[in-house]
Design a protein around this motif. Structure first.
Motif, PDB file in Angstrom:
ATOM      1  N   MET A 151      -6.796  71.713  41.540  1.00  0.00           N
ATOM      2  CA  MET A 151      -7.267  70.640  42.408  1.00  0.00           C
ATOM      3  C   MET A 151      -7.995  71.196  43.618  1.00  0.00           C
ATOM      4  N   MET A 152      -7.475  72.275  44.196  1.00  0.00           N
ATOM      5  CA  MET A 152      -8.101  72.870  45.373  1.00  0.00           C
ATOM      6  C   MET A 152      -9.468  73.460  45.024  1.00  0.00           C
ATOM      7  N   ARG A 153      -9.551  74.144  43.874  1.00  0.00           N
ATOM      8  CA  ARG A 153     -10.846  74.699  43.455  1.00  0.00           C
ATOM      9  C   ARG A 153     -11.849  73.580  43.196  1.00  0.00           C
ATOM     10  N   HIS A 154     -11.365  72.530  42.572  1.00  0.00           N
ATOM     11  CA  HIS A 154     -12.252  71.407  42.277  1.00  0.00           C
ATOM     12  C   HIS A 154     -12.739  70.743  43.563  1.00  0.00           C
ATOM     13  N   ALA A 155     -11.829  70.549  44.510  1.00  0.00           N
ATOM     14  CA  ALA A 155     -12.202  69.926  45.783  1.00  0.00           C
ATOM     15  C   ALA A 155     -13.258  70.747  46.513  1.00  0.00           C
ATOM     16  N   LYS A 156     -13.221  72.054  46.340  1.00  0.00           N
ATOM     17  CA  LYS A 156     -14.193  72.943  46.988  1.00  0.00           C
ATOM     18  C   LYS A 156     -15.555  72.890  46.296  1.00  0.00           C
ATOM     19  N   GLN A 157     -15.558  72.804  44.982  1.00  0.00           N
ATOM     20  CA  GLN A 157     -16.811  72.810  44.224  1.00  0.00           C
ATOM     21  C   GLN A 157     -17.485  71.451  44.209  1.00  0.00           C
ATOM     22  N   TRP A 158     -16.688  70.385  44.232  1.00  0.00           N
ATOM     23  CA  TRP A 158     -17.236  69.037  44.106  1.00  0.00           C
ATOM     24  C   TRP A 158     -18.349  68.716  45.112  1.00  0.00           C
ATOM     25  N   PRO A 159     -18.214  68.999  46.398  1.00  0.00           N
ATOM     26  CA  PRO A 159     -19.292  68.661  47.333  1.00  0.00           C
ATOM     27  C   PRO A 159     -20.627  69.290  46.955  1.00  0.00           C
ATOM     28  N   ILE A 160     -20.599  70.495  46.452  1.00  0.00           N
ATOM     29  CA  ILE A 160     -21.833  71.183  46.055  1.00  0.00           C
ATOM     30  C   ILE A 160     -22.476  70.455  44.886  1.00  0.00           C
ATOM     31  N   ASP A 161     -21.658  70.084  43.898  1.00  0.00           N
ATOM     32  CA  ASP A 161     -22.187  69.392  42.723  1.00  0.00           C
ATOM     33  C   ASP A 161     -22.652  67.981  43.072  1.00  0.00           C
ATOM     34  N   ALA A 162     -21.888  67.282  43.909  1.00  0.00           N
ATOM     35  CA  ALA A 162     -22.202  65.888  44.223  1.00  0.00           C
ATOM     36  C   ALA A 162     -23.477  65.748  45.038  1.00  0.00           C
ATOM     37  N   LEU A 163     -23.754  66.724  45.882  1.00  0.00           N
ATOM     38  CA  LEU A 163     -24.929  66.620  46.755  1.00  0.00           C
ATOM     39  C   LEU A 163     -26.230  66.736  45.975  1.00  0.00           C
ATOM     40  N   ASN A 164     -26.213  67.420  44.850  1.00  0.00           N
ATOM     41  CA  ASN A 164     -27.412  67.540  44.005  1.00  0.00           C
ATOM     42  C   ASN A 164     -28.609  68.106  44.759  1.00  0.00           C
ATOM     43  N   ASP A 165     -28.324  69.019  45.691  1.00  0.00           N
ATOM     44  CA  ASP A 165     -29.368  69.729  46.441  1.00  0.00           C
ATOM     45  C   ASP A 165     -30.137  68.865  47.436  1.00  0.00           C
ATOM     46  N   THR A 166     -29.992  67.551  47.394  1.00  0.00           N
ATOM     47  CA  THR A 166     -30.768  66.687  48.279  1.00  0.00           C
ATOM     48  C   THR A 166     -29.889  65.576  48.835  1.00  0.00           C
TER      49      THR A 166
END
Length: 391
Positions: free
Chosen positions: A363-378
């Motif tokens: 869960m902690m790893r996912h919580a850390k990665q999710w913002p990067i994926d959700a932002l979609n660079d823009t």
């Protein structure tokens, strides 16, 4: 030249609903557009008193004032202050614009001397599939003007998510040093919190689930600190501790291994840092929901209830997206936990809380990665500026 007379200024109208949610979103957007794109922003708000809770330096009695490069204007019905056509007109969350504003942009549309603003309706954030097909669609108004529907969202075909350019860097620097959170707790008047203690922030609507969780936390094997502001969350705990009915910011109450801390109101920067500093965040609405995601910590979303339980459809759509890369058993438990919290199902909530352990490594790893994926660079502001250029 006055910022009202330049064609480069943007106007954002916000009718405050549920105290902080709508104004929280529009205030963040206005600040970011001013800071990162040097736009001259007028933010028209109908309830400056509620606004002042997240902007303490705001004077609710002043009709015009400026903060963070944004001009804040009191929106009366009918409109008292003069509105002049700018480059963009945003009505936030389908608020009804004053008649004088509609009349003014209609006159600009019919004039050969001045172009009317690009007219946008900023919609609520949703992870539902249909958002992609509706984002950016125009609607022809009686005046002959087009109004575009702008949908924030989690995919490249939507309007994006509000996120300042330096936010993740600031968060990572903050979380790298545990002393930062301890200093923050001290500044907020919260005593007795050790670095190893579990800290949960709570900003929810009324629900019996809070009462159930607090009863469970009293018997926890380790110390748990629940940070709760005055308001709707606290209303749910009156049966647990009647003294909370007269609680004041800065007070704390010990119940076994649980300590309840009453939070003072804070500005948006302070709220972000609070979310960064807690182990788990329980949040509500839209602005806090998104900031909890950017905090890179596990969270529970208490979504605003709608007729016919439509909010549960929106919740399931987000959970399906959020849980996509989680191990199946964790995804199932996290989904059940959030649904139980939103359906007042205290039995399932407690079962899932005890089984899941939100602070586990996946869960902690996912919580850390999710913002990067959700932002979609823009982010939303960048997509919004580009959308206006293309329009």
């Amino acid at each position: 030249m006055d910022n009202n007379s330049t064609p480069q200024h943007w106007d954002i109208f916000c009718a405050v609903v549920d105290n902080y949610g709508d104004i929280g979103v529009t205030w963040r957007l206005a600040k970011q557009l001013a800071a990162e794109y040097q736009l001259e922003i007028n933010l028209w708000v109908d309830d400056l008193h509620s606004f002042s809770h997240i902007l303490p330096s705001l004077n609710p009695t002043l009709a015009i004032q400026s903060f963070n490069g944004v001009t804040i204007k009191q929106w009366h019905q009918p409109l008292v202050l003069e509105y002049r056509c700018g480059a963009v007109l945003i009505e936030a969350f389908a608020c009804e614009l004053p008649d004088t504003v509609i009349d003014t942009i209609t006159a600009c549309h019919r004039s050969s001397q001045q172009r009317p603003p690009v007219w946008l309706n900023l919609e609520y954030l949703s992870a539902e599939d249909w958002v992609e097909g509706c984002h950016g669609l125009p609607s022809l108004q009686h005046s002959g003007l087009k109004k575009y529907f702008y949908f924030p969202g989690f995919t490249a075909k939507t309007g994006g998510l509000i996120c300042e350019r330096s936010l993740f860097t600031q968060r990572d620097e903050w979380q790298a040093d545990p002393q930062n959170k301890l200093d923050l707790f001290n500044q907020l008047g919260l005593s007795g919190i050790a670095a190893q203690d579990t800290v949960v922030s709570i900003f929810s609507y009324e629900t019996p689930c809070l009462n159930a969780l607090c009863k469970l936390w009293q018997t926890s094997a380790q110390k748990i600190h629940a940070l709760i502001p005055l308001g709707r969350s606290l209303n749910s705990l009156s049966q647990l501790l009647p003294a909370l009915a007269n609680a004041r910011a800065g007070q704390q109450f010990e119940l076994g291994n649980l300590t309840l801390h009453i939070l003072p109101m804070t500005d948006q920067t302070g709220f972000d840092r609070l979310l960064w500093s807690c182990d788990i965040n329980i949040v509500r609405g839209e602005d806090s929901f998104l900031r909890a995601q950017w905090a890179a910590k596990p969270f529970i979303w208490h979504i605003y209830a709608q007729e016919d339980d439509y909010h549960l459809i929106k919740l399931r759509a987000f959970l399906q997206l959020y849980c996509h890369n989680l191990p199946p058993e964790i995804a199932k438990g996290y989904t059940a936990l959030n649904l139980a919290f939103n359906q007042d199902d205290t039995t399932t909530l407690i079962e899932q809380w005890q089984t899941l352990n939100l602070a586990n490594r996946p869960m902690m790893r996912h919580a850390k990665q999710w913002p990067i994926d959700a932002l979609n660079d823009t982010d939303l502001a960048s997509r919004l500026v580009q959308f206006v250029k293309n329009s």
